[in-house]
Design a protein around this motif. Sequence first.
Motif, PDB file in Angstrom:
ATOM      1  N   GLU A   5      75.657  47.941  30.951  1.00  0.00           N
ATOM      2  CA  GLU A   5      76.983  47.540  31.439  1.00  0.00           C
ATOM      3  C   GLU A   5      77.216  46.049  31.205  1.00  0.00           C
ATOM      4  OE1 GLU A   5      79.720  47.612  35.511  1.00  0.00           O
ATOM      5  OE2 GLU A   5      77.640  48.340  35.550  1.00  0.00           O
ATOM      6  N   GLU A   8      78.034  45.425  27.597  1.00  0.00           N
ATOM      7  CA  GLU A   8      79.396  45.887  27.307  1.00  0.00           C
ATOM      8  C   GLU A   8      80.422  44.894  27.837  1.00  0.00           C
ATOM      9  OE1 GLU A   8      81.758  47.762  25.349  1.00  0.00           O
ATOM     10  OE2 GLU A   8      80.164  49.244  25.714  1.00  0.00           O
ATOM     11  N   THR A  11      81.288  40.976  26.027  1.00  0.00           N
ATOM     12  CA  THR A  11      81.757  40.981  24.639  1.00  0.00           C
ATOM     13  C   THR A  11      83.155  40.384  24.619  1.00  0.00           C
ATOM     14  OG1 THR A  11      82.740  43.190  24.862  1.00  0.00           O
ATOM     15  CG2 THR A  11      80.444  43.068  24.102  1.00  0.00           C
ATOM     16  N   ALA A  14      85.839  43.003  25.612  1.00  0.00           N
ATOM     17  CA  ALA A  14      85.914  43.370  27.025  1.00  0.00           C
ATOM     18  C   ALA A  14      86.506  42.241  27.865  1.00  0.00           C
ATOM     19  CB  ALA A  14      84.525  43.742  27.539  1.00  0.00           C
ATOM     20  N   GLY A  45      82.637  53.034  27.720  1.00  0.00           N
ATOM     21  CA  GLY A  45      81.775  52.024  28.338  1.00  0.00           C
ATOM     22  C   GLY A  45      82.526  50.739  28.634  1.00  0.00           C
ATOM     23  N   ARG A  46      83.371  50.319  27.704  1.00  0.00           N
ATOM     24  CA  ARG A  46      84.150  49.097  27.903  1.00  0.00           C
ATOM     25  C   ARG A  46      85.140  49.280  29.049  1.00  0.00           C
ATOM     26  NH1 ARG A  46      87.435  47.499  22.843  1.00  0.00           N
ATOM     27  NH2 ARG A  46      85.299  47.283  22.059  1.00  0.00           N
TER      28      ARG A  46
END
Length: 392
Positions: A5, A8, A11, A14, A45-46
């Motif tokens: 997490e 993710e 980034t 995100a 996930g993002r």
Amino acid sequence: MDTAELRELLTPEALRLLDTLPLSEVPADAVALVTRLRKEGHPPGRVAAVLTQYRLRRKAQAKFGPFAQRMLFTEAGLEQASRLRVAAQHAGRYARAGLTRVADLGCGIGGDALALASLELTVTAVERDEATAAIAGYNLAPFEAARVVNAELADVSLDDVDALWLDPARRAGARKLSRPDDWSPSLDVALELSRERPAGIKLAPAMDRGLIPDSHEAQWVSDSGDVVEVVLWSGALARENVRRAALVLSADGRAHEMTAPADSADVETGPLGNYLYEPDGAVIRARLIGDLARRMDAHPVHPTIAYLTNDTLTATPFATAFRIVERWPLTKKTIVRGLADRGIGTLEIKKRGVDIDPAEFRKTLKLSGSGSATLFLTRVGAERVALLAERV
């Protein structure tokens, strides 16, 4: 927060997405927001990582105000973090003492480190949890004089710092932070470090007062009526001839403080006057009720109950004042009849010194009407009483 997490979240995609979700008074519908973001092509996930931060940012506004909108959080880190204006009080003490290089040992998400760095102090923020350290690094990125170290306390050199801040974390499985066994680092380790360098140790306000060493100043802090911590101050951070302090941060942003060299001597009890006062929790925890009573020319209603009374209204930031409207024996029938006669439909119930559950007691009162009041269930001398009052 697990590693996947975290990766993710940290980034560019995100973080940009998170910043497009401005906080508002009304939270966005989670299902609709997920649907919208998925339709825009963002991977699951993002979306999950961003929505978790969106929720935490909303929750964090109570502690960090507008600063929350550029910060990242973990659940545990946000729960334990100092409120921003409380952290500002901590930081101000280091600055006033001329201590410019501070190690924040157990920095969490970096709330206290942020306050220290904002005063242009050099801050070394140490956090053993990798994900939490990464979050702290993001939050402290705007401050060039702040750095985050992901390491165990025992592995960190303190040669380049002149003061410490310690906020012991909750050990795995511990449910509260009122016992030494619940803390990491332990109280013994924290106190040992505080004897080597000036330090502040943040602890739960309900900690055993018998564990407070005579060498340290103990300062209980309340924020808008909530007692949030006790801090043990040592060395240059401890004030001369002050061993007990109650710092009250009022809702209007002002700070008020009572200090003493020791627990204050008691004041003799006396009869109920026209006004009843509920001392702030920080004053009660610091055991400065006697000093407060003398300041106010007031006295307790009972030797073991923290209510004060007098005949002349005395304004103070250290206690909430109530005007006594009625005094009744503590019998349900009398109280029900009295409330009905006055048309009391909204009732705040406070109790001290009697074995009554206010929530259960309220169910028996059959409240109706447009009036409002506060009901105290307590003792005055040897008598169990119900005091109907109104806030001043």
